[in-house]
Scaffold this active site. Structure first.
Site, PDB file in Angstrom:
ATOM      1  N   HIS A  94     -10.176  -5.440  -2.712  1.00  0.00           N
ATOM      2  CA  HIS A  94      -9.554  -5.378  -2.811  1.00  0.00           C
ATOM      3  C   HIS A  94      -8.908  -6.233  -0.857  1.00  0.00           C
ATOM      4  O   HIS A  94      -9.936  -5.409  -0.202  1.00  0.00           O
ATOM      5  CB  HIS A  94      -8.144  -4.421  -2.796  1.00  0.00           C
ATOM      6  CG  HIS A  94      -9.076  -2.726  -1.876  1.00  0.00           C
ATOM      7  ND1 HIS A  94      -9.818  -2.619  -2.263  1.00  0.00           N
ATOM      8  CD2 HIS A  94      -8.601  -2.361  -0.722  1.00  0.00           C
ATOM      9  CE1 HIS A  94      -9.890  -1.424  -2.190  1.00  0.00           C
ATOM     10  NE2 HIS A  94      -9.543  -1.402  -0.803  1.00  0.00           N
ATOM     11  N   HIS A 129      -7.007  -5.774   2.578  1.00  0.00           N
ATOM     12  CA  HIS A 129      -5.417  -5.407   3.166  1.00  0.00           C
ATOM     13  C   HIS A 129      -5.550  -6.694   4.022  1.00  0.00           C
ATOM     14  O   HIS A 129      -5.618  -6.826   4.885  1.00  0.00           O
ATOM     15  CB  HIS A 129      -6.476  -3.780   4.184  1.00  0.00           C
ATOM     16  CG  HIS A 129      -6.409  -3.018   3.796  1.00  0.00           C
ATOM     17  ND1 HIS A 129      -6.295  -1.846   2.954  1.00  0.00           N
ATOM     18  CD2 HIS A 129      -7.699  -2.757   2.830  1.00  0.00           C
ATOM     19  CE1 HIS A 129      -6.809  -0.990   2.637  1.00  0.00           C
ATOM     20  NE2 HIS A 129      -7.968  -1.632   1.890  1.00  0.00           N
ATOM     21  N   GLY A 153     -16.303   2.397   4.222  1.00  0.00           N
ATOM     22  CA  GLY A 153     -14.405   3.471   3.926  1.00  0.00           C
ATOM     23  C   GLY A 153     -13.548   2.909   2.686  1.00  0.00           C
ATOM     24  O   GLY A 153     -12.564   2.852   2.052  1.00  0.00           O
ATOM     25  N   GLN A 154     -14.547   2.257   1.647  1.00  0.00           N
ATOM     26  CA  GLN A 154     -13.852   2.090   0.578  1.00  0.00           C
ATOM     27  C   GLN A 154     -13.447   3.159  -0.789  1.00  0.00           C
ATOM     28  O   GLN A 154     -14.498   3.441  -0.624  1.00  0.00           O
ATOM     29  CB  GLN A 154     -14.439   0.106  -0.451  1.00  0.00           C
ATOM     30  CG  GLN A 154     -14.331   0.627  -1.757  1.00  0.00           C
ATOM     31  CD  GLN A 154     -14.899  -1.072  -2.420  1.00  0.00           C
ATOM     32  OE1 GLN A 154     -16.103  -0.669  -2.080  1.00  0.00           O
ATOM     33  NE2 GLN A 154     -14.659  -1.701  -3.251  1.00  0.00           N
ATOM     34  N   ASN A 205     -12.909  -3.558   3.129  1.00  0.00           N
ATOM     35  CA  ASN A 205     -13.565  -1.702   2.948  1.00  0.00           C
ATOM     36  C   ASN A 205     -14.910  -2.663   1.745  1.00  0.00           C
ATOM     37  O   ASN A 205     -14.524  -3.077   1.035  1.00  0.00           O
ATOM     38  CB  ASN A 205     -13.403  -1.040   2.616  1.00  0.00           C
ATOM     39  CG  ASN A 205     -12.341  -0.617   4.199  1.00  0.00           C
ATOM     40  OD1 ASN A 205     -12.311  -1.495   5.254  1.00  0.00           O
ATOM     41  ND2 ASN A 205     -10.924  -0.389   3.800  1.00  0.00           N
ATOM     42  N   ASP A 240       0.637  -0.839  -0.360  1.00  0.00           N
ATOM     43  CA  ASP A 240       0.014   0.103  -0.218  1.00  0.00           C
ATOM     44  C   ASP A 240       1.089   1.259  -0.483  1.00  0.00           C
ATOM     45  O   ASP A 240       1.909   1.215   0.859  1.00  0.00           O
ATOM     46  CB  ASP A 240      -0.828  -0.150   1.370  1.00  0.00           C
ATOM     47  CG  ASP A 240      -2.220   0.971   1.154  1.00  0.00           C
ATOM     48  OD1 ASP A 240      -3.397   0.529   1.033  1.00  0.00           O
ATOM     49  OD2 ASP A 240      -1.626   2.076   0.736  1.00  0.00           O
TER      50      ASP A 240
HETATM   51  P1  5GP Z   1      -9.854   1.559   0.544  1.00  0.00           P
HETATM   52  O1  5GP Z   1      -9.630   2.636   0.884  1.00  0.00           O
HETATM   53  O2  5GP Z   1     -10.736   1.216  -0.903  1.00  0.00           O
HETATM   54  O3  5GP Z   1      -9.563   0.118   1.180  1.00  0.00           O
HETATM   55  O4  5GP Z   1      -7.858   1.200  -0.146  1.00  0.00           O
HETATM   56  C1  5GP Z   1      -7.537   1.355  -1.201  1.00  0.00           C
HETATM   57  C2  5GP Z   1      -5.708   1.821  -0.683  1.00  0.00           C
HETATM   58  O5  5GP Z   1      -5.763   2.082  -1.598  1.00  0.00           O
HETATM   59  C3  5GP Z   1      -5.911   2.919   0.283  1.00  0.00           C
HETATM   60  O6  5GP Z   1      -5.040   1.990   1.088  1.00  0.00           O
HETATM   61  C4  5GP Z   1      -4.815   3.545  -0.369  1.00  0.00           C
HETATM   62  O7  5GP Z   1      -3.684   4.195   0.096  1.00  0.00           O
HETATM   63  C5  5GP Z   1      -4.104   2.360  -1.416  1.00  0.00           C
HETATM   64  N1  5GP Z   1      -3.979   2.784  -2.762  1.00  0.00           N
HETATM   65  C6  5GP Z   1      -4.171   4.278  -3.269  1.00  0.00           C
HETATM   66  N2  5GP Z   1      -3.861   3.928  -4.891  1.00  0.00           N
HETATM   67  C7  5GP Z   1      -2.700   3.362  -4.595  1.00  0.00           C
HETATM   68  C8  5GP Z   1      -1.549   3.235  -6.180  1.00  0.00           C
HETATM   69  O8  5GP Z   1      -1.703   4.109  -7.029  1.00  0.00           O
HETATM   70  N3  5GP Z   1      -0.719   2.275  -5.596  1.00  0.00           N
HETATM   71  C9  5GP Z   1      -0.459   1.505  -3.640  1.00  0.00           C
HETATM   72  N4  5GP Z   1      -0.001   0.764  -4.258  1.00  0.00           N
HETATM   73  N5  5GP Z   1      -1.496   2.190  -2.996  1.00  0.00           N
HETATM   74  C10 5GP Z   1      -2.975   2.829  -3.498  1.00  0.00           C
END
Ligand code: 5GP
Ligand code: ZN
Length: 112
Positions: free
Chosen positions: A98, A100, A91-92, A85, A29
């Site tokens: 994906h 985590h 919180g998505q 999420n 991340d």
């Molecule tokens: P969500 O909030 O949707 O559960 O998680 C999305 C995650 O993707 C966040 O933790 C954010 O830091 C990560 N993220 C978003 N864009 C990128 C990217 O371009 N590269 C990487 N490595 N992580 C990303």
């Protein structure tokens, strides 16, 4: 489709890879919330866990098997967490499913 994780899966946006096979990519991340923070994605676009069905759900078992292997390889012997999420209240922020994988510190419960 304008999906950042599809672009990462296709190699069009660079990422620091932790694992890859024909179905799954795991990468670090950009904004880590723990000493180890890896995202596991299906290469196929699935918008969120809300789209999982009996028909497409075998990918989730595979992702969890990869998460368990990574946790072992990274010596997360004291424990780890997998989070997905879903939607606004979940919180998505990226609309490509994906998981985590978080480890290397003690986690709070319940999550905020
Ligand atoms: P969500 O909030 O949707 O559960 O998680 C999305 C995650 O993707 C966040 O933790 C954010 O830091 C990560 N993220 C978003 N864009 C990128 C990217 O371009 N590269 C990487 N490595 N992580 C990303
Ligand atoms: Zn996508």
């Amino acid at each position: 489709m304008d999906c950042v994780f599809c672009k990462i899966a296709a190699g069009e946006i660079p990422s620091k890879k932790a694992f890859e096979d024909d179905r799954v990519l795991a990468f670090y991340d950009l904004d880590p919330q723990a000493p180890i923070h890896i995202l596991l994605i299906p290469k196929e676009h699935i918008a969120s866990a809300a789209e999982i069905t009996e028909e497409n759900g075998t990918i989730v078992a595979h992702i969890f098997a990869v998460a368990a292997k990574l946790a072992k390889d990274l010596n997360l012997d004291k424990g780890w967490r997998v989070v997905t999420n879903v939607g606004a209240d979940g919180g998505q922020t990226v609309m490509h499913m994906h998981f985590h994988l978080l480890g290397g510190r003690s986690m709070a419960w319940p999550p905020g």
